[in-house]
Each structure stands twice: as C-alpha cells, then as structure tokens.
Motif scaffolding. Structure first.
Motif, PDB file in Angstrom:
ATOM      1  N   ASP A 117      -1.024   0.938  -6.886  1.00 48.61           N
ATOM      2  CA  ASP A 117      -0.195   1.679  -7.832  1.00 48.61           C
ATOM      3  C   ASP A 117      -1.058   2.739  -8.496  1.00 48.61           C
ATOM      4  O   ASP A 117      -2.238   2.512  -8.789  1.00 48.61           O
ATOM      5  CB  ASP A 117       0.367   0.751  -8.916  1.00 48.61           C
ATOM      6  CG  ASP A 117       1.409  -0.206  -8.372  1.00 48.61           C
ATOM      7  OD1 ASP A 117       2.030   0.091  -7.330  1.00 48.61           O
ATOM      8  OD2 ASP A 117       1.618  -1.259  -9.012  1.00 48.61           O
ATOM      9  N   THR A 125       3.442   6.288  -6.369  1.00 43.51           N
ATOM     10  CA  THR A 125       2.816   5.711  -5.180  1.00 43.51           C
ATOM     11  C   THR A 125       2.357   6.834  -4.272  1.00 43.51           C
ATOM     12  O   THR A 125       2.824   7.964  -4.377  1.00 43.51           O
ATOM     13  CB  THR A 125       3.798   4.797  -4.428  1.00 43.51           C
ATOM     14  OG1 THR A 125       4.964   5.553  -4.073  1.00 43.51           O
ATOM     15  CG2 THR A 125       4.208   3.602  -5.275  1.00 43.51           C
ATOM     16  N   LYS A 126       1.438   6.480  -3.391  1.00 46.80           N
ATOM     17  CA  LYS A 126       0.945   7.425  -2.390  1.00 46.80           C
ATOM     18  C   LYS A 126       1.283   6.854  -1.021  1.00 46.80           C
ATOM     19  O   LYS A 126       1.062   5.662  -0.782  1.00 46.80           O
ATOM     20  CB  LYS A 126      -0.567   7.628  -2.525  1.00 46.80           C
ATOM     21  CG  LYS A 126      -0.985   8.297  -3.817  1.00 46.80           C
ATOM     22  CD  LYS A 126      -2.491   8.508  -3.857  1.00 46.80           C
ATOM     23  CE  LYS A 126      -2.910   9.195  -5.141  1.00 46.80           C
ATOM     24  NZ  LYS A 126      -4.367   9.425  -5.193  1.00 46.80           N
ATOM     25  N   ARG A 164      -1.262   1.028  -0.747  1.00 45.75           N
ATOM     26  CA  ARG A 164      -0.530  -0.042  -1.416  1.00 45.75           C
ATOM     27  C   ARG A 164      -0.820  -0.127  -2.909  1.00 45.75           C
ATOM     28  O   ARG A 164      -0.152  -0.856  -3.637  1.00 45.75           O
ATOM     29  CB  ARG A 164      -0.849  -1.381  -0.750  1.00 45.75           C
ATOM     30  CG  ARG A 164      -0.325  -1.449   0.666  1.00 45.75           C
ATOM     31  CD  ARG A 164      -0.732  -2.697   1.390  1.00 45.75           C
ATOM     32  NE  ARG A 164      -0.800  -3.860   0.503  1.00 45.75           N
ATOM     33  CZ  ARG A 164      -0.857  -5.090   0.911  1.00 45.75           C
ATOM     34  NH1 ARG A 164      -0.853  -5.353   2.188  1.00 45.75           N
ATOM     35  NH2 ARG A 164      -0.942  -6.097   0.059  1.00 45.75           N
ATOM     36  N   SER A 201      -5.522   5.230 -10.306  1.00 43.74           N
ATOM     37  CA  SER A 201      -5.264   3.805 -10.104  1.00 43.74           C
ATOM     38  C   SER A 201      -5.772   3.033 -11.321  1.00 43.74           C
ATOM     39  O   SER A 201      -6.503   3.572 -12.163  1.00 43.74           O
ATOM     40  CB  SER A 201      -5.979   3.311  -8.845  1.00 43.74           C
ATOM     41  OG  SER A 201      -7.382   3.292  -9.065  1.00 43.74           O
TER      42      SER A 201
END
Length: 169
Positions: free
Chosen positions: A85, A78-79, A83, A46
């Motif tokens: 990035d 994305t995971k 939410r 992230s």
C-alpha cells in the motif's frame, strides 16, 4: 530514494513544524508529520518509506496513517504489480478539510435542537445557550458553503481543479 529526498534539512524542518502545528489541533504529532511528509513527497510513499523518513516505528506509522486517511487529507493508492500500500496527500485536501468541518456541524445542531425542545419554561439560561449553538451551527454551515465555493473558484483559476470536480458540496 523518495523518502530520503523528501527530508532534506529544510524539508525536515517543515515536516517537524507540521507535526507541532497539527498537534495543537488534536491530531497526534506523528499524524501531522505524516501529512507534512506526504505534502512534500513527489510520489506516493509506502509505510516503510514513511517509517524510515520519520525515524518512527512501522506500527506507529500504520496506526497514524489510518487516522490521517479518515480526514481525507491523505489517501491510499496502489501501484500496478506491487502488493504494498502507498499513500499520498489528497488532491484538494484543504477542500476536504472544509467539507469535513461543515459535515461535523449538522449532528451538533440536531443535538442542540433536541435539547432545546426538551427545556422547561424556566430554563432561560439554557435556552439562550442552546439557541446560540443552533444559530452558530446554521451560520457556520452557510459560511462553509460559501468558503468551499470560493476555494473551488481559486483552484480553478490556478488550473488545479476541473470544472466538473466536486460539483456537490
């Protein structure tokens, strides 16, 4: 934590050296450090992970990761259920770099060809220079096409590229 693990001393030296290396070629030092960090990260990171690992501001990371992603050497992921990035080093980043170099040449060639067409009969020096530029662009494109094909074969031989990936140059 993934970001902390990524910067053990020897890995930290690698990340710093990538910053210096890419800095010589017009990318900001932090952009090069980001590429180095993403290259050795075992999972996507992230913005906060990258800022902590590089001791840089989140704003600087955010600005520079956008620039780095335009090179297609890093990409946004994305995971599920998260939410935030995340970013990772792109699969076949070096092939993307070769294609980006190749794709930068046709506009340069078109500019040179237009200038060449506009020259007068006494513009001998300019004509030679522009003809060399057109020829250089043609030569470079031909070479890049071959390099990309050979690079894909190397990746396939190492099991790093499926036969149907990147069918187009």
């Amino acid at each position: 934590d993934a970001a902390e693990d990524a910067l053990a001393p020897e890995k930290g030296r690698f990340v710093e050296s990538m910053g210096r290396y890419f800095g010589h070629f017009g990318l900001s030092r932090i952009g090069g450090r980001l590429l180095g960090l993403l290259m050795i990260a075992e999972e996507p990171l992230s913005l906060d992970d990258m800022a902590a690992a590089l001791s840089a501001s989140r704003a600087s990371i955010s600005t520079n990761i956008r620039l780095v992603t335009t090179t297609r050497m890093a990409e946004l992921v994305t995971k599920p259920g998260d939410r935030r990035d995340y970013y990772q080093f792109t699969h076949d980043a070096w092939g993307h770099a070769l294609r980006a170099e190749m794709n930068s040449l046709p506009p340069l060639r078109r500019m040179a060809a237009r200038a060449l067409a506009a020259l007068g009969p006494n513009d001998h020096q300019a004509r030679e220079q522009l003809e060399d530029l057109v020829d250089f662009c043609d030569f470079s494109i031909e070479e890049r096409v071959g390099m990309i094909a050979r690079w894909r074969e190397r990746l396939r031989a190492r099991g790093r590229l499926a036969h149907d990936e990147y069918d187009g140059v």
